[in-house]
Design an enzyme around this catalytic site. Sequence first.
Site, PDB file in Angstrom:
ATOM      1  N   GLU A 244      32.272  53.779  41.109  1.00 47.66           N
ATOM      2  CA  GLU A 244      33.594  54.257  41.223  1.00 47.66           C
ATOM      3  C   GLU A 244      33.816  55.729  40.566  1.00 47.66           C
ATOM      4  O   GLU A 244      34.894  56.162  40.445  1.00 47.66           O
ATOM      5  CB  GLU A 244      34.902  53.358  40.854  1.00 47.66           C
TER       6      GLU A 244
ATOM      7  N   ASP B 157      39.391  53.974  42.744  1.00 44.78           N
ATOM      8  CA  ASP B 157      38.988  55.025  41.685  1.00 44.78           C
ATOM      9  C   ASP B 157      38.062  56.026  42.233  1.00 44.78           C
ATOM     10  O   ASP B 157      38.053  57.324  41.950  1.00 44.78           O
ATOM     11  CB  ASP B 157      38.369  54.427  40.559  1.00 44.78           C
TER      12      ASP B 157
ATOM     13  N   CYS C  57      34.685  47.207  47.574  1.00 43.68           N
ATOM     14  CA  CYS C  57      35.491  46.272  47.166  1.00 43.68           C
ATOM     15  C   CYS C  57      36.884  47.146  46.954  1.00 43.68           C
ATOM     16  O   CYS C  57      37.936  46.402  46.699  1.00 43.68           O
ATOM     17  CB  CYS C  57      35.327  45.268  45.783  1.00 43.68           C
TER      18      CYS C  57
ATOM     19  N   HIS D 162      47.900  49.315  40.913  1.00 43.76           N
ATOM     20  CA  HIS D 162      47.515  48.098  40.832  1.00 43.76           C
ATOM     21  C   HIS D 162      48.576  47.109  41.292  1.00 43.76           C
ATOM     22  O   HIS D 162      48.402  45.797  41.765  1.00 43.76           O
ATOM     23  CB  HIS D 162      46.927  47.700  39.580  1.00 43.76           C
TER      24      HIS D 162
HETATM   25  C1  PEP Z   1      38.486  50.448  42.743  1.00 48.63           C
HETATM   26  O1  PEP Z   1      38.631  51.384  41.804  1.00 48.63           O
HETATM   27  O2  PEP Z   1      38.389  50.589  44.201  1.00 48.63           O
HETATM   28  C2  PEP Z   1      38.481  49.181  42.293  1.00 48.63           C
HETATM   29  C3  PEP Z   1      38.249  47.936  43.206  1.00 48.63           C
HETATM   30  O3  PEP Z   1      38.958  48.718  41.059  1.00 48.63           O
HETATM   31  P1  PEP Z   1      40.577  48.706  40.481  1.00 48.63           P
HETATM   32  O4  PEP Z   1      41.520  49.007  41.924  1.00 48.63           O
HETATM   33  O5  PEP Z   1      40.925  47.629  39.926  1.00 48.63           O
HETATM   34  O6  PEP Z   1      40.450  49.841  39.755  1.00 48.63           O
HETATM   35 MG    MG Z   2      38.647  50.902  39.779  1.00 47.92          MG
END
Ligand code: PEP
Ligand code: MG
Length: 565
Positions: free
Chosen positions: A447, A471, A518, A187
């Site tokens: 995910e 994920d 996303c 992140h």
């Molecule tokens: C993902 O897992 O692709 C996602 C958009 O959520 P995060 O990256 O915040 O886990």
């Molecule tokens: Mg995620």
Amino acid sequence: MMLQGKSVFGGIAIGKLAVYRKRDSQVKRVKISDAEAEICRFEAARELAKEQLGALYEKALKEVGEVNAMIFEVHQMMLDDLDYIEAVANMIRTQKVNAEFAAAAAGDNFSEMFAAMEDDYMRERAADVRDISNRLVAVLQGTAAGGIAGHEPVILLAEDLAPSETVQLDKSRVLSFVTRGGSTNSHTAILARTMNIPALIGVDFPACAAGREGEPSGEERPAEEDWLAWDGKTGIVDGYTGMLYVEPDEETLAEYRAKKQEDEQKKRLLQELKGKANVTEDGREIKLYANIGSVSDTANALANDAGGIGLFRSEFLYLESEDYPGEEVQFAAYRTVAENMAGKKVIVRTLDIGADKQADYFGLAREDNPAMGYRAIRICLDRRDIFKTQLRAIYRASYYGTISIMFPMIISVSEVRQIKEIIEEVKAELDAEGIPYRDCELGIMIETPAAVMISDLLAKEVDFFSVGTNDLTQYTLAIDRQNPKLDNLYDAHHEAVLRMIRTVAENGHKENCWVGICGELGADTTLTETFIRMGIDELSVTPSMILPVREAIRRSRASSQNFIR
Ligand code: PEP
Ligand code: MG
């Protein structure tokens, strides 16, 4: 000196290097001889802390409104509290201790005293006292809030940065990140992309190179102190090649100044795509939205012509706070985003805390497998008070724009049904209180492989799917996205991942459920045409990738007889 790392976001940064200093959680007690000089240090720190709070008040006023900004005014007043000031000064005089220690000890004493009071309002002040004494300690230790001292924008060097540290950085003062640790899909890396600044990870800083086992302690490697001494020196970050230059020669500087100009020129050309439609050559329109992590990112989304917000990572509101953000604070944040987007869709993802996103006050236990542990919707369905507070805030904000809600880490139909029941409770409460809201579109993140496999069933329950490829890739390939050693194996282009996305699109569409992406893969322009041909309806990407993805959409064809995938 040149050091190689891995790029997580392109671009060129030229500027002063600054070593990110983590706050010492343990404040050391040091004997001092000149108490009056120490009290002067304390007074100077108090003034600086008040200035910082004034600046935070102004920032919050713009971003989250007056009601929520007021807390910084309250903190400013608390710094003028005579009892607190006297307690610190007395301790310095009588015990001959350093100002940091006295400020922290007085803070602890006062906050314990408040915590023991009957009155709710006074009890809540305990956290504020701790907050102001932490701020004073940080100023005294030279680690201004956000870990950056001084005012000039800098290239930040850090061993590693946790997401909670990254969100607290003053973004206007960071030209680039460079970390020794970290992985491309963490992140922290995602935040660097949202901030639209070049960022490198995995740079072999001399801090550990000197003593790392099994590696030659080569002469050319400077000692640990040399790395810390880079503070204030000139540096260049090349986000395309992953190189960090420390004290580059004039020739390299000139070369990079020219590259930076070229880069800016390219960005200007992309600006010509602003206002244009996201339509393929053969006329298919794709929704192109932005991923954001904070209210202030909305400006960046709009500046890049986002058609909406496809993912508001609401957990960053929690990571920025010292305690659970209450309903009012959250309401103000969601409402501000909804209003700023002026009717365009805003998809708020409910709290996705856990794994690498940790906030101390949640008191989450250490786990052997945090990515597969107590996180996201699992926490929300367990600790319903937290979940309901967030849902109430989102529904209240829905009245001021077009808000959709989506839920992370879903693995079963039963989770979705439980969520819907809780939503009904929240709406009934709001109705009873006469608080207006709109009905929100409900969606889930896809995910987990489980969600893909039952996407035909899940599609009957919700209005939309948004594929979280970050994920989904980690769980499908059994590759921890946080593990830098596995970065090379983390292949989001893996056929298994692409087939899953296709399955989700097919199953979603059979039930009239729209399907977006996303995760970071959505911004990969080499796959844009593939996604369009799979039938993906929406792509949500980091704001700075909106125009490049628009360009890719406009040169794609939605259908072709020769298409293989
Ligand atoms: C993902 O897992 O692709 C996602 C958009 O959520 P995060 O990256 O915040 O886990
Ligand atoms: Mg995620």
